[in-house]
Design an enzyme around this catalytic site. Structure first.
Site, PDB file in Angstrom:
ATOM      1  N   ILE A 169      15.127   7.824   5.056  1.00 21.48           N
ATOM      2  CA  ILE A 169      14.247   7.060   4.186  1.00 21.48           C
ATOM      3  C   ILE A 169      13.006   6.635   4.957  1.00 21.48           C
ATOM      4  O   ILE A 169      11.884   6.665   4.434  1.00 21.48           O
ATOM      5  CB  ILE A 169      14.969   5.828   3.616  1.00 21.48           C
ATOM      6  CG1 ILE A 169      15.989   6.271   2.566  1.00 21.48           C
ATOM      7  CG2 ILE A 169      13.980   4.854   2.996  1.00 21.48           C
ATOM      8  CD1 ILE A 169      16.777   5.143   1.969  1.00 21.48           C
ATOM      9  N   ASP A 223      12.929   1.014  15.543  1.00 16.20           N
ATOM     10  CA  ASP A 223      14.068   1.934  15.454  1.00 16.20           C
ATOM     11  C   ASP A 223      14.574   2.194  16.864  1.00 16.20           C
ATOM     12  O   ASP A 223      13.796   2.507  17.760  1.00 16.20           O
ATOM     13  CB  ASP A 223      13.678   3.244  14.787  1.00 16.20           C
ATOM     14  CG  ASP A 223      14.899   4.061  14.369  1.00 16.20           C
ATOM     15  OD1 ASP A 223      15.697   4.427  15.256  1.00 16.20           O
ATOM     16  OD2 ASP A 223      15.058   4.318  13.164  1.00 16.20           O
ATOM     17  N   LEU A 243      16.723  17.128  11.623  1.00 16.30           N
ATOM     18  CA  LEU A 243      15.522  17.884  11.273  1.00 16.30           C
ATOM     19  C   LEU A 243      15.519  18.422   9.852  1.00 16.30           C
ATOM     20  O   LEU A 243      14.465  18.778   9.326  1.00 16.30           O
ATOM     21  CB  LEU A 243      15.332  19.043  12.264  1.00 16.30           C
ATOM     22  CG  LEU A 243      15.242  18.641  13.747  1.00 16.30           C
ATOM     23  CD1 LEU A 243      15.054  19.879  14.612  1.00 16.30           C
ATOM     24  CD2 LEU A 243      14.109  17.646  13.976  1.00 16.30           C
ATOM     25  N   ASN A 244      16.691  18.496   9.205  1.00 14.87           N
ATOM     26  CA  ASN A 244      16.721  19.088   7.865  1.00 14.87           C
ATOM     27  C   ASN A 244      16.296  18.124   6.770  1.00 14.87           C
ATOM     28  O   ASN A 244      16.193  18.511   5.609  1.00 14.87           O
ATOM     29  CB  ASN A 244      18.127  19.628   7.550  1.00 14.87           C
ATOM     30  CG  ASN A 244      19.148  18.518   7.371  1.00 14.87           C
ATOM     31  OD1 ASN A 244      18.953  17.406   7.839  1.00 14.87           O
ATOM     32  ND2 ASN A 244      20.250  18.828   6.700  1.00 14.87           N
ATOM     33  N   LEU A 275      25.722  -2.931   7.995  1.00 21.27           N
ATOM     34  CA  LEU A 275      25.680  -4.253   7.366  1.00 21.27           C
ATOM     35  C   LEU A 275      25.258  -5.329   8.339  1.00 21.27           C
ATOM     36  O   LEU A 275      24.527  -6.259   7.979  1.00 21.27           O
ATOM     37  CB  LEU A 275      27.064  -4.591   6.788  1.00 21.27           C
ATOM     38  CG  LEU A 275      27.427  -3.918   5.472  1.00 21.27           C
ATOM     39  CD1 LEU A 275      28.882  -4.206   5.132  1.00 21.27           C
ATOM     40  CD2 LEU A 275      26.523  -4.375   4.347  1.00 21.27           C
ATOM     41  N   ARG A 289      21.549  -5.370   8.762  1.00 23.96           N
ATOM     42  CA  ARG A 289      20.932  -5.781   7.497  1.00 23.96           C
ATOM     43  C   ARG A 289      21.046  -7.282   7.294  1.00 23.96           C
ATOM     44  O   ARG A 289      20.097  -7.934   6.853  1.00 23.96           O
ATOM     45  CB  ARG A 289      21.595  -5.049   6.330  1.00 23.96           C
ATOM     46  CG  ARG A 289      21.178  -3.604   6.225  1.00 23.96           C
ATOM     47  CD  ARG A 289      21.936  -2.898   5.113  1.00 23.96           C
ATOM     48  NE  ARG A 289      21.407  -1.550   4.966  1.00 23.96           N
ATOM     49  CZ  ARG A 289      20.427  -1.222   4.140  1.00 23.96           C
ATOM     50  NH1 ARG A 289      19.863  -2.157   3.404  1.00 23.96           N
ATOM     51  NH2 ARG A 289      19.994   0.016   4.073  1.00 23.96           N
ATOM     52  N   CYS A 330      52.354   0.007   8.030  1.00 23.36           N
ATOM     53  CA  CYS A 330      53.594   0.745   7.775  1.00 23.36           C
ATOM     54  C   CYS A 330      53.314   2.098   7.128  1.00 23.36           C
ATOM     55  O   CYS A 330      54.001   3.089   7.389  1.00 23.36           O
ATOM     56  CB  CYS A 330      54.538  -0.082   6.906  1.00 23.36           C
ATOM     57  SG  CYS A 330      53.828  -0.601   5.328  1.00 23.36           S
TER      58      CYS A 330
END
Length: 638
Positions: free
Chosen positions: A23, A43, A52-53, A114, A117, A168
């Site tokens: 994103i 980052d 790369l894709n 999380l 964030r 269990c």
């Protein structure tokens, strides 16, 4: 077409973008093309081949370089007049404090977990800076707006807990392949290659476990002068043979279940093992640790092929051997990583052998890795759509156009001839402990639990605090910081090992603790309630925190009663961790003139839930908030 008001707001804005992955690349490009002039990027990741894709700002030559810095350079090639400041760092680093956040007009999130964030959410609240959240998984995605005092914050709505399975079931009665994966990853791999001191059922489950001398011996400890091949076969026979035989001795367990079959290496592996033992040096020739692969050693090339029991057994023994021959220094400190090829091979092989024992269909390495790492595959177009929606909401925020804020959901299947579903934001949740500072309640055995348990399991794990400070009245019980002197550090370390009721300022039933995180400028009160006993299966932490999630909605009759689950999902990048899809929580929130489909996958069926790793990858996490009922009448934003 952009108005003069739009252009003025855009050009004068200073934007913080957190995350430069799938994103993030689309978002930075869209911000640049929309006219934004001043952007900071945070980052901590470097570029990998598998990025790369769908992360189109990066090229093969960029592999191994900082995402934030390469993204900046790529955008400046076609927008040279911009100011883009990259930070190759963790957003939780101390330098990114409240004062740092205050310099921005809006924060745009593209994070992968999380914990981070929540951290950004709290910094935005403390700095009073609007936050726009986003995320995708496959064809699904969402964008949400969080403005202090006007809309609910990121933590106002409860996030589903990671899917876990009863011990269990994992150790004794697996019925699904995911149970075998969890066993192989969290029990066997951890026992062989992780912390040797951890408790584990695997060690004692042998036919001779009744012998006290055998119980004292760690079956997984490699004996002096023991050949690697012999050690591997002994482990194989123990976990897939002896342990299964011991489980079979409890006849009641198998009255209504299919009985598993013990599997021993001597049954079919002698010829294969002799062949392997004669080629140890050849099979282990590798240039780097990253290239160590049991599949390569054994000539297995296609990760989408389903291995037979024999092939799985060969991979199991080869992978174990390679760990000891090529990565022995790491043994004792390893934890499963879905990007570790040898670890994935070992876990896949072990899970397949166990599955064969319990009559569960075998899986390929490709499938097993997807389950172990909770991987879904990326749809680059969804990333681009979500990036566009982020910019639209960011412009609204900059113009303070509160009446038009929308939380927008991107759906996989057309509903009411629409793929994008707008939802009006809600006011802050009055029971949210983050933005309303509502007191929490903790049930705990104050005579048995240590302060360390409270700090690790509650303050850090559940409340997400990084630099906690804990007070009982005016008495400071615990603090974290670089500016503490040695005496204080020693004092707090001693407190950690004391049970709550024996602290210098004793914590008992009725005590109110104040917990703060100075970096996040967050504080909350926790009311302590003593409780003697806890259910080991349902309450494994030995403590229960309540009041930190929203109370269940009151269900009233309504014209639309279809149930919609809430889901933690993850942006579909290279490897994506999918959070739990919970059970339906009642009727859905009322949307803007549209209804959400019954299930997240658009089929009316709940997707299978897989166990979750707390792993930080380069994927974007998102909360699909198809929540609450029409009758849960929160006030609208306006």
């Amino acid at each position: 077409m952009a108005t003069e008001g739009h252009l003025s707001a855009i050009k004068g804005a200073k934007v913080l973008m957190v995350g430069a992955g799938g994103i993030g690349c689309e978002l930075l490009k869209t911000l640049a093309l929309s006219g934004f002039q001043d952007i900071h990027i945070i980052d901590m990741d470097t570029i990998e081949v598998s990025n790369l894709n769908r992360q189109f700002l990066f090229r093969q030559s960029h592999v191994g370089q900082s995402k934030a810095k390469v993204a900046r350079d790529a955008v400046l090639n076609f927008r040279p007049g911009m100011t883009i400041t990259p930070h190759h760092a963790n957003v939780k680093d101390p330098e990114f404090n409240v004062e740092f956040f205050k310099q921005f007009n809006v924060v745009l999130n593209g994070l992968d977990n999380l914990d981070a964030r929540r951290h950004v959410n709290r910094l935005c609240l403390a700095a009073d800076v609007p936050l726009v959240e986003s995320g995708t998984t496959g064809f699904l995605g969402q964008v949400t707006v969080h403005v202090k005092g006007k809309t609910e914050c990121y933590e106002c709505q409860p996030k589903p807990s990671p899917k876990t399975y009863p011990v269990c079931t994992i150790t004794s009665t697996p019925s699904k392949f995911v149970h075998c994966i969890v066993w192989a990853k969290d029990l066997l791999f951890a026992k062989l290659f992780g912390d040797k001191n951890q408790g584990n059922d695997l060690n004692v489950r042998s036919n001779d476990a009744t012998d006290s001398s055998e119980q004292a011996e760690d079956v997984f400890e490699r004996r002096k002068d023991e050949d690697i091949g012999q050690y591997g076969r002994r482990i194989y026979d123990h976990v897939f043979g002896s342990n299964i035989e011991l489980a079979l001795s409890n006849e009641d367990t198998w009255k209504n279940r299919n009985r598993p079959r013990p599997i021993y290496s001597k049954d079919f592996l002698l010829e294969e093992l002799n062949h392997q033992n004669g080629n140890v040096d050849k099979s282990c020739i590798t240039d780097t640790l990253a290239s160590v692969s049991a599949m390569a050693s054994l000539g297995l090339k296609n990760p989408q092929d389903k291995w037979s029991l024999l092939e799985s057994s060969r991979v199991f023994l080869e992978a174990l051997k390679l760990f000891f021959l090529k990565r022995e220094k790491e043994i004792g400190n390893l934890s499963f990583d879905k990007d570790d090829q040898l670890a994935v091979e070992f876990v896949t092989a072990a899970a397949n052998i166990r599955a064969a024992s319990f009559g569960i269909p075998l899986h390929s390495l490709f499938e097993a890795k997807g389950i172990a790492g909770n991987i879904v595959h990326a749809v680059a177009t969804t990333n681009a759509i979500i990036a566009g929606l982020i910019v639209i909401e960011a412009i609204k925020v900059l113009q303070k156009d509160t009446d038009t804020y929308r939380m927008t959901y991107c759906l996989e299947h057309v509903t009411k001839k629409m793929l994008l579903m707008p939802v009006e934001p809600y006011e802050p949740n009055k029971s949210c402990y983050v933005c309303s500072e509502t007191p929490l309640l903790l049930e705990i055995n104050t005579h048995r639990s240590k302060l360390r348990d409270f700090v690790e399991k509650i303050v850090k794990a559940k409340l997400g605090m990084n630099f906690p400070l804990i007070m009982h009245g005016s008495n400071l019980l615990y603090e974290v910081g670089d500016d503490l002197d040695e005496d204080m550090v020693a004092n707090y370390a001693a407190n950690l090992e004391k049970v709550l009721s024996e602290l210098p300022s004793p914590v008992d039933c009725g005590t109110i603790l104040t917990v703060e995180d100075l970096q996040q400028e967050l504080n909350c009160s926790i009311n302590i309630k003593h409780r003697d006993e806890f259910d080991e299966e349902k309450e494994p932490d030995g403590m229960v925190l309540s009041g930190w999630t929203q109370a269940p909605a009151v269900v009233e009759n309504s014209g639309s009663t279809s149930n919609v689950p809430q889901a933690e999902v993850v942006e579909a990048e290279k490897d994506t961790e999918v959070e739990e899809i919970s059970e339906p929580s009642g009727k859905k929130r009322k949307l803007t003139e549209v209804d959400i489909p019954n299930a997240v996958d658009g089929t009316g069926n709940h997707k299978e839930v897989k166990e979750l790793d707390d792993d930080d990858d380069d994927d974007d996490l998102v909360m699909l908030e198809y929540l609450d009922s029409v009758a849960n009448k929160k006030k609208r934003l306006h």
